[in-house]
Every structure is written in structure tokens, then in C-alpha cells.
Design a protein around this motif. Structure first.
Motif, PDB file in Angstrom:
ATOM      1  N   ALA A  26      -8.998  52.486  23.888  1.00  0.00           N
ATOM      2  CA  ALA A  26     -10.006  51.925  22.984  1.00  0.00           C
ATOM      3  C   ALA A  26      -9.768  50.437  22.758  1.00  0.00           C
ATOM      4  CB  ALA A  26      -9.981  52.669  21.653  1.00  0.00           C
ATOM      5  N   ILE A  27      -8.503  50.043  22.708  1.00  0.00           N
ATOM      6  CA  ILE A  27      -8.188  48.627  22.504  1.00  0.00           C
ATOM      7  C   ILE A  27      -8.482  47.822  23.770  1.00  0.00           C
ATOM      8  CG2 ILE A  27      -6.279  47.007  22.149  1.00  0.00           C
ATOM      9  CD1 ILE A  27      -5.061  49.121  20.273  1.00  0.00           C
ATOM     10  N   GLY A  51     -12.898  49.595  25.401  1.00  0.00           N
ATOM     11  CA  GLY A  51     -13.463  50.461  24.379  1.00  0.00           C
ATOM     12  C   GLY A  51     -14.270  51.633  24.891  1.00  0.00           C
ATOM     13  N   ARG A  52     -14.996  51.440  25.948  1.00  0.00           N
ATOM     14  CA  ARG A  52     -15.869  52.503  26.436  1.00  0.00           C
ATOM     15  C   ARG A  52     -15.130  53.579  27.225  1.00  0.00           C
ATOM     16  NH1 ARG A  52     -21.569  49.742  27.936  1.00  0.00           N
ATOM     17  NH2 ARG A  52     -21.738  48.556  26.005  1.00  0.00           N
TER      18      ARG A  52
END
Length: 108
Positions: free
Chosen positions: A60-61, A64-65
Motif C-alpha cells: 500500500a505504501i 497503493g493499487r
């Protein structure tokens, strides 16, 4: 009773396994083996799930997708753990000394 040591965590979660471990401790070598093995398996699952959460946060960092890609892994681990716990229930019900094939032996 050996079957219950594997069935209770399915119904009550890890807390059920801890309660079974301490309540059945010292009753018989068969029950000691199954309660310890069940708790070892649940601790292994806890470590795997924590690693998957960490992987999801890192994805996610960084991208993100891509974090949603961890969800199928959670599903695979969950279904696999259910299958292994049911197999352990059946083996304990038959009076067999069962060991989970992929559990760390944290409690000896």
C-alpha cells in the motif's frame, strides 16, 4: 477429547486453543500432544497472517493499487488452515497421533 482440541479453535478461535491447552495439560500424553500441536499451528497461522498484513501495508505504501493482491493470499491461508484443522479433528477422533505438516514447533 483429542478431537475437541482441534475443533474448539475452529469455533472459538485462538483463545479456545489456549484454554484447551491449559485445561487439558497433564491429563494424558495423547491430549498433551494434540493440544500442543493445535496451539503450535495457531501460532504459526498468527505469524503468517502478521507477515501478510506487513506485506499488504508495504504494498500500500509503495504501490497503493497493488495492496489488494494480498487478499487472495489471506483466503488461501484461511481455507488451507480449515482443511488442515478438519483433517486433524478426524485423525484425533480415530485415536491417531497427528502432526500438522506446516507448523512451527514453538511449544515443545
Amino acid at each position: 477429547m483429542g478431537m475437541l482440541t482441534h475443533l474448539v479453535p475452529i469455533l472459538a478461535g485462538p483463545l479456545g486453543a489456549v484454554i484447551m491447552f491449559f485445561s487439558m495439560k497433564g491429563k494424558s500424553p495423547f491430549l498433551d500432544h494434540h493440544t500442543r500441536d493445535s496451539l503450535n499451528f495457531l501460532l504459526t497461522l498468527l505469524l503468517i497472517n502478521l507477515a501478510l498484513i506487513l506485506l499488504g501495508v508495504l504494498l500500500a505504501i509503495v504501490a497503493g493499487r497493488l495492496a489488494f493482491l494480498v487478499l487472495p493470499l489471506f483466503l488461501i491461508v484461511y481455507i488451507g488452515s480449515l482443511v488442515l484443522e478438519i483433517m486433524a479433528c478426524i485423525a484425533a477422533n480415530k485415536g491417531l497421533w497427528h502432526r500438522y505438516p506446516c507448523a512451527f514447533r514453538l511449544l515443545s
